[in-house]
Design a protein around this motif. Structure first.
Motif, PDB file in Angstrom:
ATOM      1  N   LEU A  16       0.825  -1.209   0.000  1.00 44.68           N
ATOM      2  CA  LEU A  16       0.000   0.000   0.000  1.00 44.68           C
ATOM      3  C   LEU A  16       0.858   1.259   0.000  1.00 44.68           C
ATOM      4  CD1 LEU A  16      -2.894  -0.974   2.454  1.00 44.68           C
ATOM      5  CD2 LEU A  16      -2.760  -1.239  -0.033  1.00 44.68           C
ATOM      6  N   ALA A  17       2.001   1.191   0.688  1.00 39.56           N
ATOM      7  CA  ALA A  17       2.915   2.337   0.704  1.00 39.56           C
ATOM      8  C   ALA A  17       3.507   2.575  -0.689  1.00 39.56           C
ATOM      9  CB  ALA A  17       4.030   2.108   1.717  1.00 39.56           C
ATOM     10  N   ALA A  18       3.801   1.498  -1.400  1.00 40.22           N
ATOM     11  CA  ALA A  18       4.346   1.626  -2.757  1.00 40.22           C
ATOM     12  C   ALA A  18       3.332   2.299  -3.675  1.00 40.22           C
ATOM     13  CB  ALA A  18       4.732   0.249  -3.295  1.00 40.22           C
ATOM     14  N   MET A  19       2.073   1.863  -3.588  1.00 37.86           N
ATOM     15  CA  MET A  19       1.036   2.497  -4.409  1.00 37.86           C
ATOM     16  C   MET A  19       0.830   3.941  -4.004  1.00 37.86           C
ATOM     17  SD  MET A  19      -1.939  -0.295  -5.279  1.00 37.86           S
ATOM     18  CE  MET A  19      -2.496  -0.521  -3.594  1.00 37.86           C
ATOM     19  N   ALA A  20       0.800   4.199  -2.697  1.00 35.92           N
ATOM     20  CA  ALA A  20       0.598   5.566  -2.216  1.00 35.92           C
ATOM     21  C   ALA A  20       1.727   6.478  -2.667  1.00 35.92           C
ATOM     22  CB  ALA A  20       0.493   5.572  -0.695  1.00 35.92           C
ATOM     23  N   GLY A  21       2.961   5.994  -2.593  1.00 38.20           N
ATOM     24  CA  GLY A  21       4.103   6.800  -3.000  1.00 38.20           C
ATOM     25  C   GLY A  21       4.060   7.157  -4.467  1.00 38.20           C
ATOM     26  N   LEU A  22       3.728   6.173  -5.307  1.00 42.25           N
ATOM     27  CA  LEU A  22       3.651   6.427  -6.746  1.00 42.25           C
ATOM     28  C   LEU A  22       2.482   7.354  -7.066  1.00 42.25           C
ATOM     29  CD1 LEU A  22       4.677   5.935  -9.568  1.00 42.25           C
ATOM     30  CD2 LEU A  22       3.433   3.766  -9.626  1.00 42.25           C
ATOM     31  N   LEU A  23       1.372   7.169  -6.369  1.00 43.47           N
ATOM     32  CA  LEU A  23       0.199   8.023  -6.590  1.00 43.47           C
ATOM     33  C   LEU A  23       0.514   9.476  -6.208  1.00 43.47           C
ATOM     34  CD1 LEU A  23      -3.457   7.112  -5.781  1.00 43.47           C
ATOM     35  CD2 LEU A  23      -2.563   9.345  -5.131  1.00 43.47           C
ATOM     36  N   ILE A  24       1.177   9.654  -5.079  1.00 44.25           N
ATOM     37  CA  ILE A  24       1.539  11.010  -4.651  1.00 44.25           C
ATOM     38  C   ILE A  24       2.519  11.639  -5.646  1.00 44.25           C
ATOM     39  CG2 ILE A  24       2.754  12.334  -2.860  1.00 44.25           C
ATOM     40  CD1 ILE A  24       1.515  10.326  -0.824  1.00 44.25           C
ATOM     41  N   TRP A  25       3.486  10.854  -6.107  1.00 38.77           N
ATOM     42  CA  TRP A  25       4.439  11.347  -7.109  1.00 38.77           C
ATOM     43  C   TRP A  25       3.730  11.784  -8.383  1.00 38.77           C
ATOM     44  CZ3 TRP A  25       5.820   8.865 -11.852  1.00 38.77           C
ATOM     45  CH2 TRP A  25       6.868   9.516 -12.541  1.00 38.77           C
ATOM     46  N   ARG A  26       2.712  11.021  -8.806  1.00 40.23           N
ATOM     47  CA  ARG A  26       1.958  11.365 -10.009  1.00 40.23           C
ATOM     48  C   ARG A  26       1.125  12.639  -9.814  1.00 40.23           C
ATOM     49  NH1 ARG A  26       1.447  11.443 -14.062  1.00 40.23           N
ATOM     50  NH2 ARG A  26      -0.179  10.175 -15.004  1.00 40.23           N
ATOM     51  N   HIS A  27       0.933  13.032  -8.574  1.00 39.81           N
ATOM     52  CA  HIS A  27       0.175  14.255  -8.279  1.00 39.81           C
ATOM     53  C   HIS A  27       1.084  15.452  -8.007  1.00 39.81           C
ATOM     54  CE1 HIS A  27      -3.331  11.601  -7.842  1.00 39.81           C
ATOM     55  NE2 HIS A  27      -4.074  12.679  -7.846  1.00 39.81           N
ATOM     56  N   ALA A  28       2.348  15.367  -8.411  1.00 35.47           N
ATOM     57  CA  ALA A  28       3.294  16.464  -8.128  1.00 35.47           C
ATOM     58  C   ALA A  28       2.808  17.793  -8.686  1.00 35.47           C
ATOM     59  CB  ALA A  28       4.673  16.115  -8.693  1.00 35.47           C
ATOM     60  N   ASP A  29       2.312  17.784  -9.928  1.00 35.46           N
ATOM     61  CA  ASP A  29       1.811  19.028 -10.521  1.00 35.46           C
ATOM     62  C   ASP A  29       0.587  19.544  -9.774  1.00 35.46           C
ATOM     63  OD1 ASP A  29       3.797  19.037 -12.428  1.00 35.46           O
ATOM     64  OD2 ASP A  29       2.569  18.048 -13.964  1.00 35.46           O
ATOM     65  N   ASN A  30      -0.274  18.613  -9.354  1.00 35.27           N
ATOM     66  CA  ASN A  30      -1.463  19.011  -8.593  1.00 35.27           C
ATOM     67  C   ASN A  30      -1.076  19.647  -7.264  1.00 35.27           C
ATOM     68  OD1 ASN A  30      -2.067  16.255 -10.100  1.00 35.27           O
ATOM     69  ND2 ASN A  30      -3.947  17.472 -10.143  1.00 35.27           N
ATOM     70  N   ILE A  31      -0.056  19.089  -6.628  1.00 37.97           N
ATOM     71  CA  ILE A  31       0.399  19.634  -5.351  1.00 37.97           C
ATOM     72  C   ILE A  31       0.880  21.072  -5.536  1.00 37.97           C
ATOM     73  CG2 ILE A  31       2.149  19.433  -3.536  1.00 37.97           C
ATOM     74  CD1 ILE A  31       1.997  16.364  -3.967  1.00 37.97           C
ATOM     75  N   ARG A  32       1.631  21.301  -6.621  1.00 34.21           N
ATOM     76  CA  ARG A  32       2.099  22.667  -6.884  1.00 34.21           C
ATOM     77  C   ARG A  32       0.926  23.610  -7.131  1.00 34.21           C
ATOM     78  NH1 ARG A  32       6.616  19.894  -9.221  1.00 34.21           N
ATOM     79  NH2 ARG A  32       5.516  19.565 -11.196  1.00 34.21           N
ATOM     80  N   ARG A  33      -0.078  23.131  -7.878  1.00 32.75           N
ATOM     81  CA  ARG A  33      -1.236  23.988  -8.153  1.00 32.75           C
ATOM     82  C   ARG A  33      -2.070  24.221  -6.896  1.00 32.75           C
ATOM     83  NH1 ARG A  33      -1.258  21.009 -13.155  1.00 32.75           N
ATOM     84  NH2 ARG A  33      -2.801  19.555 -12.339  1.00 32.75           N
ATOM     85  N   LEU A  34      -2.168  23.215  -6.042  1.00 29.78           N
ATOM     86  CA  LEU A  34      -2.875  23.398  -4.781  1.00 29.78           C
ATOM     87  C   LEU A  34      -2.189  24.461  -3.929  1.00 29.78           C
ATOM     88  CD1 LEU A  34      -3.645  19.678  -3.864  1.00 29.78           C
ATOM     89  CD2 LEU A  34      -5.363  21.464  -4.184  1.00 29.78           C
ATOM     90  N   MET A  35      -0.865  24.464  -3.950  1.00 28.12           N
ATOM     91  CA  MET A  35      -0.106  25.400  -3.139  1.00 28.12           C
ATOM     92  C   MET A  35      -0.209  26.836  -3.655  1.00 28.12           C
ATOM     93  SD  MET A  35       3.282  23.091  -2.263  1.00 28.12           S
ATOM     94  CE  MET A  35       4.030  24.363  -1.242  1.00 28.12           C
ATOM     95  N   ASN A  36      -0.343  26.983  -4.979  1.00 26.35           N
ATOM     96  CA  ASN A  36      -0.443  28.356  -5.501  1.00 26.35           C
ATOM     97  C   ASN A  36      -1.875  28.759  -5.857  1.00 26.35           C
ATOM     98  OD1 ASN A  36      -1.016  27.344  -8.119  1.00 26.35           O
ATOM     99  ND2 ASN A  36       1.146  27.284  -8.669  1.00 26.35           N
ATOM    100  N   GLY A  37      -2.841  27.896  -5.517  1.00 22.98           N
ATOM    101  CA  GLY A  37      -4.240  28.253  -5.663  1.00 22.98           C
ATOM    102  C   GLY A  37      -4.804  28.181  -7.061  1.00 22.98           C
ATOM    103  N   THR A  38      -4.185  27.414  -7.954  1.00 21.17           N
ATOM    104  CA  THR A  38      -4.659  27.328  -9.339  1.00 21.17           C
ATOM    105  C   THR A  38      -5.208  25.950  -9.701  1.00 21.17           C
ATOM    106  OG1 THR A  38      -2.431  26.768 -10.139  1.00 21.17           O
ATOM    107  CG2 THR A  38      -3.043  29.111 -10.089  1.00 21.17           C
TER     108      THR A  38
END
Length: 204
Positions: free
Chosen positions: A170-192
């Motif tokens: 589950l940690a392996a899937m979670a890690g890859l899923l979070i990595w795939r959301h890198a762009d989303n994380i940046r957009r969440l942080m800057n409000g876009t």
């Protein structure tokens, strides 16, 4: 069949199931544009929803989740054991994220990961799904909901089963899923970041 052969077969079966591109297939079925050409460009249910077709998005969601479920169920039905079944589920998740059918550029794996969890560790899957729904309803950010749900998976999996193998998978899937959301994380942080239900735009 010896353990090594069982694991190898589980990986092949799981990956093959994961490579089925339900977002593209459902879009074609409903006469919609390829989901890789608009919105986030992600071949997943949330982006298909931006087309305005809830039916296509729902079909994508169900199909992507079933890939994970079926991978686990099929390997168990073949009598290959719970470890091989869990590995098959992870392979299906990897197949969705890196599908040979789409040039190894697939979705982010949220629905497929949920399917794997619901089939392999049902209560952990229910907890993750509940967190996803709660965060999505409160914020209308699908990406934030996915990040919260994914982060909970290894913890709940370990607490519920006491298995390091389950926690690791589950940690392996979670890690890859979070990595795939890198762009989303940046957009969440800057409000876009786009919210659930926003209209489609051409993919960048």
């Amino acid at each position: 069949m010896n353990p090594a052969s069982s694991i190898a077969l589980a990986i092949v079966l799981g990956y093959a199931l994961g490579c089925i591109p339900f977002a593209v297939l459902s879009s074609r079925l409903f006469g919609l544009a390829d989901p890789r050409t608009y919105g986030s460009g992600n071949p997943g249910a949330t982006n298909v929803l931006r087309s305005g077709s809830r039916k296509a998005a729902l079909l994508t969601l169900i199909g992507d989740a079933l890939k994970g479920c079926v991978a686990v169920w099929l390997v168990k039905a073949l009598g290959m054991g719970s470890t091989a079944a869990l590995i098959a589920g992870v392979a299906a998740f990897v197949g969705h994220v890196f599908p040979a059918t789409l040039g190894f550029r697939g979705g982010k794996g949220v629905a497929t990961a949920a399917g794997v969890m619901l089939a392999a560790v049902p209560m952990a899957g229910v907890i993750a799904l509940g967190l996803w729904i709660a965060v999505a309803l409160l914020t209308r950010y699908s990406s934030l909901a996915a990040l919260v749900a994914a982060s909970s998976a290894p913890i709940s999996g370990l607490l519920l089963t006491g298995s390091a193998a389950v926690c690791g998978a589950l940690a392996a899937m979670a890690g890859l899923l979070i990595w795939r959301h890198a762009d989303n994380i940046r957009r969440l942080m800057n409000g876009t970041e786009s919210r659930i239900g926003s209209k489609k735009t051409t993919a960048g």
